[in-house]
Design a protein around this motif. Structure first.
Motif, PDB file in Angstrom:
ATOM      1  N   LEU A 168      -4.651   3.660   5.797  1.00 14.72           N
ATOM      2  CA  LEU A 168      -5.032   4.626   4.779  1.00 14.72           C
ATOM      3  C   LEU A 168      -4.005   5.875   4.481  1.00 14.72           C
ATOM      4  O   LEU A 168      -3.190   5.914   5.301  1.00 14.72           O
ATOM      5  CB  LEU A 168      -6.476   5.210   5.068  1.00 14.72           C
ATOM      6  N   SER A 169      -4.188   6.189   3.193  1.00 17.76           N
ATOM      7  CA  SER A 169      -3.189   7.544   2.703  1.00 17.76           C
ATOM      8  C   SER A 169      -3.816   8.493   3.385  1.00 17.76           C
ATOM      9  O   SER A 169      -4.858   8.695   3.842  1.00 17.76           O
ATOM     10  CB  SER A 169      -3.310   7.420   1.420  1.00 17.76           C
ATOM     11  N   ASP A 170      -2.916   9.671   3.415  1.00 11.93           N
ATOM     12  CA  ASP A 170      -3.248  10.877   4.163  1.00 11.93           C
ATOM     13  C   ASP A 170      -4.586  11.359   3.529  1.00 11.93           C
ATOM     14  O   ASP A 170      -5.504  11.712   3.976  1.00 11.93           O
ATOM     15  CB  ASP A 170      -2.254  11.791   3.915  1.00 11.93           C
ATOM     16  N   GLU A 171      -4.710  11.192   1.921  1.00 11.59           N
ATOM     17  CA  GLU A 171      -5.714  11.655   1.328  1.00 11.59           C
ATOM     18  C   GLU A 171      -7.072  11.069   1.701  1.00 11.59           C
ATOM     19  O   GLU A 171      -8.100  11.670   1.819  1.00 11.59           O
ATOM     20  CB  GLU A 171      -5.485  11.457  -0.098  1.00 11.59           C
ATOM     21  N   ARG A 172      -6.892   9.744   1.719  1.00  8.98           N
ATOM     22  CA  ARG A 172      -8.157   8.901   1.923  1.00  8.98           C
ATOM     23  C   ARG A 172      -8.627   9.175   3.589  1.00  8.98           C
ATOM     24  O   ARG A 172      -9.830   9.250   3.802  1.00  8.98           O
ATOM     25  CB  ARG A 172      -7.834   7.321   2.038  1.00  8.98           C
ATOM     26  N   LEU A 210      -4.506   4.382  16.305  1.00  7.78           N
ATOM     27  CA  LEU A 210      -4.311   5.699  15.831  1.00  7.78           C
ATOM     28  C   LEU A 210      -2.528   5.607  15.724  1.00  7.78           C
ATOM     29  O   LEU A 210      -2.014   4.563  15.943  1.00  7.78           O
ATOM     30  CB  LEU A 210      -4.673   6.778  16.770  1.00  7.78           C
ATOM     31  N   SER A 211      -1.999   6.578  15.081  1.00 11.36           N
ATOM     32  CA  SER A 211      -0.557   6.376  15.080  1.00 11.36           C
ATOM     33  C   SER A 211      -0.128   8.108  14.879  1.00 11.36           C
ATOM     34  O   SER A 211      -1.127   9.018  15.047  1.00 11.36           O
ATOM     35  CB  SER A 211       0.026   6.065  13.860  1.00 11.36           C
ATOM     36  N   GLU A 212       1.043   8.332  15.239  1.00 16.49           N
ATOM     37  CA  GLU A 212       1.591   9.683  15.085  1.00 16.49           C
ATOM     38  C   GLU A 212       1.189  10.467  13.771  1.00 16.49           C
ATOM     39  O   GLU A 212       0.808  11.452  13.636  1.00 16.49           O
ATOM     40  CB  GLU A 212       2.958  10.135  15.320  1.00 16.49           C
ATOM     41  N   ARG A 213       1.282   9.591  12.574  1.00 13.15           N
ATOM     42  CA  ARG A 213       0.906   9.990  11.298  1.00 13.15           C
ATOM     43  C   ARG A 213      -0.735  10.486  11.359  1.00 13.15           C
ATOM     44  O   ARG A 213      -0.754  11.564  10.834  1.00 13.15           O
ATOM     45  CB  ARG A 213       1.298   8.968  10.224  1.00 13.15           C
ATOM     46  N   THR A 214      -1.540   9.631  11.672  1.00 14.58           N
ATOM     47  CA  THR A 214      -3.026   9.999  11.721  1.00 14.58           C
ATOM     48  C   THR A 214      -3.136  10.933  12.563  1.00 14.58           C
ATOM     49  O   THR A 214      -4.147  11.831  12.410  1.00 14.58           O
ATOM     50  CB  THR A 214      -3.627   8.668  12.121  1.00 14.58           C
ATOM     51  N   MET A 237       1.050  -1.308   0.109  1.00 16.54           N
ATOM     52  CA  MET A 237      -0.012  -0.203   0.016  1.00 16.54           C
ATOM     53  C   MET A 237       0.851   1.433   0.009  1.00 16.54           C
ATOM     54  O   MET A 237       1.855   1.430   0.813  1.00 16.54           O
ATOM     55  CB  MET A 237      -0.706  -0.043   1.197  1.00 16.54           C
ATOM     56  N   LEU A 238       0.646   2.162  -0.831  1.00 16.29           N
ATOM     57  CA  LEU A 238       1.346   3.354  -0.856  1.00 16.29           C
ATOM     58  C   LEU A 238       0.963   4.349  -0.024  1.00 16.29           C
ATOM     59  O   LEU A 238      -0.333   4.810  -0.107  1.00 16.29           O
ATOM     60  CB  LEU A 238       1.462   3.908  -2.307  1.00 16.29           C
ATOM     61  N   LEU A 239       1.575   4.901   0.899  1.00 18.99           N
ATOM     62  CA  LEU A 239       1.218   6.081   1.695  1.00 18.99           C
ATOM     63  C   LEU A 239       1.719   7.369   1.221  1.00 18.99           C
ATOM     64  O   LEU A 239       2.844   7.145   0.751  1.00 18.99           O
ATOM     65  CB  LEU A 239       1.236   5.625   3.183  1.00 18.99           C
ATOM     66  N   SER A 240       1.394   8.611   1.571  1.00 21.38           N
ATOM     67  CA  SER A 240       1.980   9.641   1.169  1.00 21.38           C
ATOM     68  C   SER A 240       3.284   9.823   1.873  1.00 21.38           C
ATOM     69  O   SER A 240       3.465   9.129   2.862  1.00 21.38           O
ATOM     70  CB  SER A 240       1.184  10.663   1.443  1.00 21.38           C
ATOM     71  N   ASN A 241       4.293  10.970   1.467  1.00 19.60           N
ATOM     72  CA  ASN A 241       5.425  11.102   1.999  1.00 19.60           C
ATOM     73  C   ASN A 241       5.373  11.378   3.595  1.00 19.60           C
ATOM     74  O   ASN A 241       6.543  11.291   4.198  1.00 19.60           O
ATOM     75  CB  ASN A 241       5.999  12.286   1.214  1.00 19.60           C
ATOM     76  N   SER A 242       4.391  11.806   4.140  1.00 19.08           N
ATOM     77  CA  SER A 242       4.162  12.015   5.457  1.00 19.08           C
ATOM     78  C   SER A 242       4.691  11.087   6.448  1.00 19.08           C
ATOM     79  O   SER A 242       5.284  11.152   7.447  1.00 19.08           O
ATOM     80  CB  SER A 242       2.925  12.637   5.773  1.00 19.08           C
ATOM     81  N   VAL A 243       4.467   9.766   5.917  1.00 14.23           N
ATOM     82  CA  VAL A 243       4.855   8.477   6.569  1.00 14.23           C
ATOM     83  C   VAL A 243       6.245   8.711   6.674  1.00 14.23           C
ATOM     84  O   VAL A 243       6.862   8.034   7.818  1.00 14.23           O
ATOM     85  CB  VAL A 243       4.172   7.411   5.833  1.00 14.23           C
ATOM     86  N   LEU A 244       7.167   9.098   5.870  1.00 12.50           N
ATOM     87  CA  LEU A 244       8.638   9.222   6.252  1.00 12.50           C
ATOM     88  C   LEU A 244       8.852  10.208   7.350  1.00 12.50           C
ATOM     89  O   LEU A 244      10.105   9.974   7.810  1.00 12.50           O
ATOM     90  CB  LEU A 244       9.279   9.669   4.941  1.00 12.50           C
TER      91      LEU A 244
END
Length: 251
Positions: A120-124, A155-159, A1-8
Motif C-alpha cells: 500500500l501507499s503511505d496514504e493508504r 512489515l518493512s522499514e517503510r511501514t 503500483m505507485l508508492l509515495s516518495n518515502s519508499v526511496l
C-alpha cells in the motif's frame, strides 16, 4: 503500483515476522539486524528478560464465538490484555469491543481491511489505521490508539516509519503458534502446552480469538503461568517500564 516518495528513503522489503521459538524460559532472539530496526521506530516483540513480566495480546480479525469466554477468563483472573481489531470486527461485533474497553483492556489497531501494508501507499496505510481508530473511538470512547499489529505479520522499514509518524508503535510477538486455522483445532491441551513451553520473561503472547483451543486452555494456562512466578501486565505498563525514549506518548 505507485508508492509515495518515502519508499526511496527507506526499504520496503517485506519482513514476515517469525523466528525460532523460546524454550526453557529463555527469551527468543530475532537477531541484531531486526532488533536495531525495531528500536529505531520504538517497535518491540518482547520485554525485559530481567523480570518475570508477560504481556497478553489477541488478534481479532473476525468473531468466532469465543471472545466472550476469553473476556470472562481475563476478568476472573484479573489479567489485562490488548485486542488488535480489524474493521470487520468493529462492524460485526461492536458489543464485544465495547466490553473490552469497559473491562479495562486496550483495543489496538490491526488495520481496517487486513491488507499487506508493504503493498500500500503511505496514504493508504494511514487511512487503514485512521478508520480503525475513529470507529473504535465512536463505539467505546477510547480516544487514544497507539499500538498496531501489522496485518498478516508483514512489515518493512517503510511501514514501520509510516506507522510511527502516524503515532503508532508496532507490537510484534515472541510467543505464538498456529492457532488461527479453525478447521485444524487440536484440543485445548495443544494450546496449553504451546503456551507453557514457550513462556519466558518479557513474553509478548499472541493468541487468536477464533481458536476454540485457546478459549478452553486460557484459564489453566494463566493460572499455571502465574504459579511459575510470572505477572501479566498491560502494554501501557510496558511503555512505562521499558526503554522507550518518549514515554509521553501514553498520556
Amino acid at each position: 503500483m505507485l508508492l509515495s516518495n518515502s519508499v526511496l528513503a527507506v526499504s520496503n522489503t517485506p519482513i514476515h515476522w517469525g523466528f525460532k521459538k523460546a524454550r526453557n524460559e529463555v527469551p527468543p532472539e530475532a537477531g541484531e539486524k531486526y532488533d536495531e530496526l525495531l528500536k529505531k521506530y520504538d517497535a518491540f516483540y518482547k520485554g525485559s528478560p530481567d523480570g518475570k513480566t508477560v504481556y497478553l495480546t489477541f488478534d481479532n480479525g473476525y468473531e468466532n464465538g469465543y471472545t466472550a469466554q476469553i473476556l470472562d477468563v481475563l476478568k476472573k483472573e484479573k489479567v489485562p490484555a490488548t485486542f488488535f481489531v480489524t474493521g470487520h470486527y468493529l462492524e460485526s461485533s461492536p458489543d464485544l469491543v465495547e466490553r473490552m474497553v469497559e473491562e479495562g483492556h486496550i483495543v489496538g489497531n490491526h488495520s481496517w481491511s487486513h491488507p499487506d501494508f508493504t503493498q500500500l501507499s503511505d496514504e493508504r496505510i494511514k487511512e487503514e489505521l485512521d478508520k480503525v481508530k475513529e470507529k473504535t473511538k465512536e463505539l467505546t470512547g477510547q480516544k487514544d490508539m497507539i499500538f498496531v499489529r501489522p496485518p498478516r505479520g508483514i512489515l518493512s522499514e517503510r511501514t514501520l516509519k509510516v506507522s510511527r509518524e502516524a503515532g503508532y508503535i508496532h507490537v510484534l510477538w515472541s510467543l505464538a503458534f498456529v492457532d488461527w486455522k479453525t478447521d485444524q483445532q487440536r484440543g485445548w491441551q495443544y494450546a496449553y502446552n504451546e503456551m507453557m513451553k514457550q513462556i519466558h520473561p518479557g513474553a509478548v503472547i499472541l493468541l487468536h480469538t477464533v481458536s476454540k483451543d485457546n478459549a478452553e486452555a486460557l484459564e489453566k494456562a494463566i493460572i499455571d503461568i502465574k504459579k511459575r512466578g510470572y505477572t501479566f501486565k498491560s502494554l501501557n505498563d510496558y511503555l512505562l517500564t521499558e526503554s522507550l525514549d518518549d514515554k509521553s506518548i501514553i498520556y
